[in-house]
Structure formats: structure tokens, C-alpha cells
Design an enzyme around this catalytic site. Sequence first.
Site, short mmCIF file in Angstrom:
data_model
loop_
_atom_site.label_atom_id
_atom_site.label_comp_id
_atom_site.label_asym_id
_atom_site.label_seq_id
_atom_site.Cartn_x
_atom_site.Cartn_y
_atom_site.Cartn_z
N ASN A 102 51.33 135.02 -2.28
CA ASN A 102 52.76 134.88 -1.97
C ASN A 102 53.37 134.02 -3.07
O ASN A 102 53.16 132.81 -3.11
CB ASN A 102 52.91 134.22 -0.60
CG ASN A 102 54.36 134.11 -0.17
OD1 ASN A 102 55.28 134.38 -0.97
ND2 ASN A 102 54.57 133.71 1.06
N ARG A 106 52.82 139.57 -1.02
CA ARG A 106 54.04 139.56 -0.21
C ARG A 106 55.22 139.82 -1.15
O ARG A 106 55.37 139.13 -2.17
CB ARG A 106 54.21 138.20 0.45
CG ARG A 106 55.49 138.15 1.22
CD ARG A 106 55.88 136.75 1.61
NE ARG A 106 57.17 136.81 2.29
CZ ARG A 106 58.00 135.79 2.31
NH1 ARG A 106 57.70 134.66 1.71
NH2 ARG A 106 59.16 135.91 2.94
N HIS A 159 61.46 139.00 7.48
CA HIS A 159 60.38 138.55 8.38
C HIS A 159 59.67 139.73 9.04
O HIS A 159 59.06 139.57 10.11
CB HIS A 159 60.91 137.65 9.52
CG HIS A 159 61.36 136.29 9.10
ND1 HIS A 159 62.45 135.67 9.69
CD2 HIS A 159 60.88 135.43 8.17
CE1 HIS A 159 62.61 134.48 9.14
NE2 HIS A 159 61.67 134.31 8.21
N ARG A 180 70.10 127.13 6.75
CA ARG A 180 71.07 128.23 6.65
C ARG A 180 72.01 128.24 7.86
O ARG A 180 71.56 128.00 8.99
CB ARG A 180 70.37 129.58 6.56
CG ARG A 180 69.56 129.77 5.30
CD ARG A 180 69.10 131.24 5.20
NE ARG A 180 68.10 131.40 4.16
CZ ARG A 180 66.84 131.75 4.37
NH1 ARG A 180 66.40 132.01 5.59
NH2 ARG A 180 66.01 131.87 3.36
N GLU A 236 51.14 136.20 9.24
CA GLU A 236 51.62 137.17 8.25
C GLU A 236 50.54 137.48 7.21
O GLU A 236 50.40 138.62 6.77
CB GLU A 236 52.89 136.65 7.58
CG GLU A 236 54.04 136.54 8.56
CD GLU A 236 55.16 135.64 8.08
OE1 GLU A 236 56.04 136.14 7.39
OE2 GLU A 236 55.15 134.44 8.39
#
Length: 395
Positions: free
Chosen positions: A9, A87, A176, A237, A381
Site C-alpha cells: 500500500n 492497493r 473503502h 474531513r 483489507e
Amino acid sequence: MTDHVLVINCGSSSLKFAAIDPISGQAALSGLAERLGSPDASLNVRQGDTRQSVSLAEGGHDAAMLAVLQLLDNSGLSAKLSAVGHRVVHGGERFKSSVCIDDVVEAEIDACARLAPLHNPANLIGIRTARACFANLPQVAVFDTAFHQSMPAHAYLYAIPSALYTEHGLRRYGFHGTSHRYVAAEAAAMLGRPLNDCALITAHLGNGASAAAVLDGHSVDTTMGLTPLEGLVMGTRSGDIDPSLVPFIGKALDLPADQVIDLLNRKSGLLGLSGLSNDCRALQTAAAEGHAGAQIALDVFCYRLAKHIAGLSVALPRLDALVFTGGIGENSVWVREQVMKQLGLLGFAIDSAANARCVGGVAGPIHAAGSRTALVVNTNEELLIARDTFALAQS
Ligand code: ADP
């Protein structure tokens, strides 16, 4: 025996890796290289109970990847690797599932970078470096957006002039996806139902947060949009806002539009509202000590989440379970309780003792007798990336 997958990743100044057994899910070796390109670039590695830190000096992604290669060699894992899984944040409309990487795919991931200018270029650095370092291994891309490609047009279109979609690709994509897909399958197993006969709402609540409506194993709506800024309140955010706020904030603070977007991405959410922290746990502690900003930030977070879950329910013919995951979803007893309380109209009621038990990796149901089902599920993940990679590399 080639039984491990190297999962990578890659961020703009970081590289996270894990050598994972895709069957057992065990990570034989994992680590994170941070501050790449700076004088204090370093690689922190974990192997079993052993941890070590390696200085990379001014090293960039190449140096980090070579250090990973060296570590894999030293621990005898290189010979066990069957493939490398990456990823990748944005796959646009081109990638609806994971894919083996060749030059064409690499160019298409590059083309998707206009939709994720901060993420895809970093992911590509990882892909290019790994393709050079592990030239004899198949490489696979697993996209955050792919799972949501099954959304119907009425869920993914913005109500703006249609040419902006047809000519410029401006639509809702969602993110996601790897986590929503993984926990949906885990939740189906927990419910004892086949995934292809399950109606779920999955809430991935980490620093970034999104919820998805998953019908029979397919995403039919989600809260994030063209970018991860849309939807739920997150660590830094804002989530949904009136778009007219952009010029208003620009005028108030004398900022150009791109810096306003940066403020909405990095200085808003829990951090902006509390004026204290983006970290849910820290805010819970502060709120318990009477910090008003921490309390209102958490209240807005929970209310917006409950409101979006209720909104997503219209995408489903029925609701078999609400699923909490991610650092907050897996650990915050308080957040889960608030959200469940606000979803009373949908038939949710919490079992406080069961809720209190589900922390630190303990998964399970948290609803009271007679309530609609709510589950805590631990996401993974990296394991899903390893599994997809292993499957594609065998085919
Ligand atoms: P990322 O999106 O970076 O992978 P995580 O999924 O690890 O993030 O989630 C991080 C969030 O989880 C933080 O806001 C953190 O405070 C929260 N969290 C972790 N443990 C707890 C806890 N026990 N109670 C409340 N929040 C927690």
C-alpha cells in the site's frame, strides 16, 4: 512452497507492506516505511513479536522496496512469495474487479489518476518499483472503487448537467470498497446466510469513514462520492456540505478554491469541530472531562452517521444487519450506542453488555432481543488483497 503474497500500500511518502499467507491470513512479516525522501526516512518492521527500525537516510520508494526485499531474503520469505498485490485507490469505471497488472493496466491506472491526483500516482510508484524489484512475480491491482461499480445509475449520478458525467466522468465512485466487501462476507457468515442472499449496511469508521448498502454481495449505494470527501463526518474531513460553502469560506479566509478543499479534507471533521483532535478515542476522553468542543464533534459525527444509515436503507428491499467496522466501529462502544439509539425508528435497540464486550478485536452481535440485527465485524483489507492476488495469480 510459494504460499505468501506481498501486499503493498504505497502513499506519496510512505510504503506499507505485509507478507501474508492468503489462507490463514497470518502476516509473516509486515512494516511501514515513512517520511520517504526526507533525512529521517525509516522503515519499521514487525516479524512475530520482534520489531526493528531501519534508517533509510534520504531514501525514497526504491530504497524502501529494496530494504523490504532484503528483509524478505534474510527471513527466507522471498522464495515463498507467489505474487505481489497492490492497493490502488481509483479504478474509475474501467476496473470493476481486481486485475493482473501489465503495461496496459499500468497505463490505465495512470489515466485514472486525474480522478485521484493525490493517490494513484503514489500507488503507481509502488507498482513500478515492485515490478522492477520482483520482476518474476505476477502483480495484481486491487481497487478501492471497484466494489462500488455495481451501483445503479440513480445512485451514482449527481444531478448536474449530464455531459459532465458522459464527457468528463464526474460521478459518484465510492471508496473503502475492499473493506465493505470483506466485512459484508464476514457478516453473512456470522448471520449464517449466503452472501448472495443478504441485505446489509456496512459502516467503515476509521480516520476516513463511509457506509455502504450491500445487496446480495454487491454495493448498491455508498456515502463517498467522486472523492472521499463526500458523506459522513470523518477525522479531518467535513463530509457533506452545501457546495456554496466553498466560495463563502474562500471569501472569509481569503483562500483560493483548492485551499478551501484542502481545509475541508484536512482541517475539518472531528478535528475542525472540536478544535482539539481528529482522534475519536481522545475526543471521548475529553468529552467525558467536560470539553464542549469534543462533545459536539462526537454528536455531529454520530447524528450524521445515523442519518446516512437511514438514508442508505432506501437502497435495500429489507435490512438483515447493520455492520460496524474500522477503528471506531470496532472499538467505540459509545459511538455505536448513540447511533443505534438514533436508529430506533428502523427497529434498532442495543444490548449494552454485548456492545461493551465488542472491543479490541472481539466481534459479534450487539443488538437487544427483538431488535433488528447489528454486528461488530473486524475488517482486514490486506487479507482480501492477498486473497484476490493469490486467486488471480493462480488463474
Ligand atoms: P485508519 O482509517 O487510519 O486505518 P483506523 O481504522 O485505525 O484508522 O481508526 C482510527 C480511529 O479509531 C481513531 O479515531 C481512533 O481514535 C479510533 N479508535 C481506536 N480505538 C478506539 C476506542 N477504543 N474507542 C474509540 N475510538 C477508538
